[in-house]
Design an enzyme around this catalytic site. Structure first.
Site, mmCIF file in Angstrom:
data_model
loop_
_atom_site.group_PDB
_atom_site.id
_atom_site.type_symbol
_atom_site.label_atom_id
_atom_site.label_comp_id
_atom_site.label_asym_id
_atom_site.label_seq_id
_atom_site.Cartn_x
_atom_site.Cartn_y
_atom_site.Cartn_z
ATOM 1 C CD GLU A 35 -2.879 -1.045 2.427
ATOM 2 O OE1 GLU A 35 -2.843 -0.068 3.200
ATOM 3 O OE2 GLU A 35 -3.668 -2.000 2.584
ATOM 4 C CD GLU A 46 -9.752 -0.692 -0.490
ATOM 5 O OE1 GLU A 46 -8.608 -1.189 -0.519
ATOM 6 O OE2 GLU A 46 -10.583 -0.951 0.392
HETATM 7 O O1 KIV Z 1 -6.549 -6.897 1.693
HETATM 8 C C1 KIV Z 1 -7.311 -6.916 0.726
HETATM 9 O O2 KIV Z 1 -8.198 -7.748 0.592
HETATM 10 C C2 KIV Z 1 -7.141 -5.891 -0.285
HETATM 11 C C3 KIV Z 1 -8.225 -5.742 -1.293
HETATM 12 C C4 KIV Z 1 -9.383 -5.107 -0.660
HETATM 13 C C5 KIV Z 1 -7.762 -5.035 -2.488
HETATM 14 O O3 KIV Z 1 -6.181 -5.183 -0.269
#
Ligand code: KIV
Length: 304
Positions: free
Chosen positions: A117, A184
């Site tokens: 991220e 997201e």
């Molecule tokens: O952790 C997860 O499931 C994610 C998705 C929501 C993209 O990062």
């Protein structure tokens, strides 16, 4: 059996406007079912913290958790491209520690790629991982590991300044060598614009219809949780939570009212099996001469 996709295949899918389907999975059966259903990519997301481990956020998820769950997913989906999340504070903590954590998830977990991220601020980590031969997926927009910094789970990129930053982040990740990014909870127009600008596949979640693919959480599309909270960007494809609850309720009732086990669930003793089970020599369980009183059935085993 389909062959596992590669990052080259995925880029080609974008060029050919062939949408990429991504679903999370966290264990052997979920991975196997997703593979059998033809999913393109499985994400072992740190959302496992919320939907499997019962945490409020993804922050408590550890590298050990991700390794453990990725290993199970890899056993279940041997022909599917598996991306695993690098959890909170397992990267951006110095090059050596970041690389060591990444190596663990790849080697012990058996993932084919990692997801991180962040935008520009993690670009140098992304570059180092890619240089080390690890395919990296970026993740921008609502980044759940920074939920407290973001002030909650809110739609991102609504303001011009936020949108500009997200465009910069997306470009920085592509520049650093990411093979794809997840975007997201952003407006459809922004996600579409970013998808158009980048040459790598942009996978949306709550980001509208203009992305190169979609990702959703396994437990969300199946309502596999209790309580289940509706999310605007999720579509329910089956209500497994209700099915499971009802099934277990019926089981409890049947155990209590004696309807389970029924005739078809019980085993009949055969002469040959009795000595094996009980270590005694009973001549013929069916014969009148059999000294059945010498047979001591184990608790819960019914002889008919
Ligand atoms: O952790 C997860 O499931 C994610 C998705 C929501 C993209 O990062």
């Amino acid at each position: 059996m389909r062959k596992r996709l590669t990052i080259t295949n995925m880029k080609k899918m974008k060029q050919e406007r062939n949408a990429i389907s991504v679903l999370t999975a966290y264990d052997y059966p979920s991975a196997k079912l997703a593979e059998e259903a033809g999913i393109d990519v499985i994400l072992v997301g740190d959302s496992l913290g919320n939907v499997v481990l019962g945490y409020d956020t993804t922050i408590p998820v550890t590298v050990d958790d991700i390794v453990y769950h990725t290993r199970a997913v890899a056993r279940g989906a041997q022909n599917t491209f598996i991306v695993a999340d690098m959890p909170f504070m397992s990267y951006g903590i110095g090059r050596e520690a970041t690389m060591r954590n990444a190596a663990r998830i790849m080697q012990e977990g058996g993932a084919q790629a990692l997801k991180l991220e962040g935008g520009e601020e993690i670009a140098s980590d992304v570059e180092a991982l890619v240089k080390a031969g690890i395919p990296v997926m970026g993740h921008i927009g609502l980044t759940p590991q920074s939920v407290h910094q973001l002030g909650g789970y809110k739609v991102q990129g609504k303001l011009d300044k936020e949108a500009e930053k997200l465009i910069q982040d997306a470009k920085a990740l592509e520049q650093a060598g990411a093979f794809s990014i997840v975007i997201e909870l952003v407006t459809e127009s922004l996600a579409t614009m970013i998808s158009d600008v980048l040459s790598i596949p942009v996978i949306g979640i709550g980001a509208g219809r203009g992305c190169d693919g979609q990702v959703l959480v396994y437990h969300d599309i199946l309502q596999y949780s209790s309580p289940y909270f509706e999310k605007k960007f999720v579509k329910t494809y089956a209500d497994i939570g209700t099915t499971i609850r009802n099934a277990i309720h019926t089981y409890v009732d049947e155990v209590k009212n004696g309807n389970f086990p029924a005739e078809e669930h019980v085993f009949s003793a055969q002469t040959a099996s009795i000595p094996a089970l009980y270590g005694s020599t009973v001549a013929d369980a069916d014969s009148k001469e059999t000294k059945q009183e010498t047979v001591q059935p184990k608790k819960g085993v019914r002889l008919t």
